[in-house]
Design a protein around this motif. Structure first.
Motif, PDB file in Angstrom:
ATOM      1  N   CYS A  37       2.724   4.828  -8.893  1.00 14.86           N
ATOM      2  CA  CYS A  37       3.056   3.657  -8.319  1.00 14.86           C
ATOM      3  C   CYS A  37       2.041   2.551  -8.018  1.00 14.86           C
ATOM      4  O   CYS A  37       2.030   1.134  -7.762  1.00 14.86           O
ATOM      5  N   ALA A  38       0.323   2.774  -8.005  1.00 19.27           N
ATOM      6  CA  ALA A  38      -0.544   1.876  -7.854  1.00 19.27           C
ATOM      7  C   ALA A  38      -1.382   1.440  -9.097  1.00 19.27           C
ATOM      8  O   ALA A  38      -2.017   1.746  -9.247  1.00 19.27           O
ATOM      9  N   VAL A  69      -6.415   3.346  -6.890  1.00 14.70           N
ATOM     10  CA  VAL A  69      -6.735   4.698  -6.733  1.00 14.70           C
ATOM     11  C   VAL A  69      -7.663   5.393  -5.486  1.00 14.70           C
ATOM     12  O   VAL A  69      -8.572   4.954  -6.364  1.00 14.70           O
ATOM     13  N   SER A  82       2.235   9.086  -6.280  1.00 18.89           N
ATOM     14  CA  SER A  82       1.610   7.902  -5.860  1.00 18.89           C
ATOM     15  C   SER A  82       1.195   7.140  -7.222  1.00 18.89           C
ATOM     16  O   SER A  82       0.410   5.811  -6.975  1.00 18.89           O
ATOM     17  N   LEU A  88       0.406  -1.049  -0.197  1.00 22.41           N
ATOM     18  CA  LEU A  88       0.114  -0.588  -0.452  1.00 22.41           C
ATOM     19  C   LEU A  88       0.723   0.741   0.076  1.00 22.41           C
ATOM     20  O   LEU A  88       2.310   1.394   0.811  1.00 22.41           O
ATOM     21  N   VAL A 120       2.312  -0.903  -5.768  1.00 23.73           N
ATOM     22  CA  VAL A 120       2.005  -1.633  -4.444  1.00 23.73           C
ATOM     23  C   VAL A 120       0.358  -1.770  -5.609  1.00 23.73           C
ATOM     24  O   VAL A 120      -0.472  -1.132  -6.613  1.00 23.73           O
ATOM     25  N   ASP A 121      -0.368  -2.289  -4.901  1.00 21.62           N
ATOM     26  CA  ASP A 121      -1.649  -2.906  -4.941  1.00 21.62           C
ATOM     27  C   ASP A 121      -2.786  -1.350  -4.618  1.00 21.62           C
ATOM     28  O   ASP A 121      -3.371  -1.188  -5.842  1.00 21.62           O
ATOM     29  N   LYS A 122      -3.080  -1.237  -3.341  1.00 21.50           N
ATOM     30  CA  LYS A 122      -3.756   0.076  -3.614  1.00 21.50           C
ATOM     31  C   LYS A 122      -2.860   1.747  -3.038  1.00 21.50           C
ATOM     32  O   LYS A 122      -2.054   0.801  -2.429  1.00 21.50           O
ATOM     33  N   ALA A 123      -3.478   2.601  -3.554  1.00 26.22           N
ATOM     34  CA  ALA A 123      -3.375   4.117  -2.768  1.00 26.22           C
ATOM     35  C   ALA A 123      -3.996   4.737  -2.268  1.00 26.22           C
ATOM     36  O   ALA A 123      -5.078   4.680  -2.944  1.00 26.22           O
TER      37      ALA A 123
END
Length: 253
Positions: free
Chosen positions: A195-196, A199, A192, A94, A163-166
């Protein structure tokens, strides 16, 4: 009483009490609910107020410090954070940004074997003693008022993560997108997004129709909005057009 005089008195009331309901307008000025709503529509068009369900708020003119924001709308933030934390699954990676509402996600986190990347010194502190959470605290320059790190080092470090979730806060959200007052913080949020896989923006109703200096993204960059009240009609339409899922929670107490 003419509308302009009534609008002036409503503004004076808001300067003192910060919020007013449709019923209070009816009682104070002896007008119908339809007239009261038209007054609020007029003030909203002038950018004077923030309309809410059943009334209006006086928008804040500046962003308070992190510690002050922790105390503002605390019940709403806790409810939003608890709901958002329920979206996190065991083993996920995350990003948690430096928002007070996102701090409520950290406080409610129950998933195990989770890895959290953050630029918030407070969120890192909240999670420091969790045995099943691994924290990656980003480096950079510390913003003492808002308690996050930022700058070229922060952005460069973020680029190395996927990452999976931001989970991101919002200082303001309008049909144009998500806004922050500071470009430095906004650049970290913008990175960010890249990267996710998903969102998730967290915003209580006081953030609707607030526009600041730096637009981080348009609504099409968001997958889900977690909030405590239905967005105003135009914002709701814009979110639906961009296929943003809206999750509305109810604060306790």
């Amino acid at each position: 009483m003419y509308q302009e005089e009534r609008l002036r008195k409503i503004r004076e009331y808001l300067e003192q009490y910060k919020r007013i309901s449709v019923q209070e307008i009816c009682d104070r000025f002896g007008v119908s609910r339809d007239t009261a709503r038209r007054d609020l529509v007029k003030l909203d068009e002038q950018g004077v107020i923030l309309r809410t369900r059943g009334g209006a708020l006086l928008p804040e003119k500046e962003v308070k410090s992190y510690r002050e924001r922790l105390e503002s709308a605390a019940g709403e933030k806790e409810a939003i954070g608890r709901e958002a934390a329920g979206l996190i699954r065991d083993g996920e990676h995350l990003i948690l940004d430096a928002s007070t509402t996102v701090q409520a996600v950290a406080a409610s986190l129950t998933a195990e074997d989770v890895t959290v990347v953050t630029n918030s010194i407070d969120i890192a502190s909240v999670l420091a003693d969790r045995p099943h959470v691994s924290v990656r605290l980003l480096g950079g320059k510390l913003h003492p008022k808002h308690r996050y790190v930022y700058g070229a080092t922060t952005v460069a470090m973020l680029r190395n993560y996927r990452v999976d979730k931001a989970f991101l806060g919002a200082s303001g959200i309008t049909p144009e997108g998500v806004f922050y007052p500071d470009e430095e913080d906004g650049q970290v949020i913008r990175e960010s997004l890249q990267c996710a896989g998903q969102v998730i923006v967290l915003a209580d109703a006081t953030k609707f129709h607030r526009r600041f200096f730096y637009r981080v993204c348009d609504l099409g960059s968001i997958d889900r909005l977690v909030t405590d009240q239905p967005p105003p009609a135009d914002l709701q339409r814009a979110l639906e057009e961009q296929e943003v899922e809206i999750m509305e929670v109810t604060p306790h107490g």
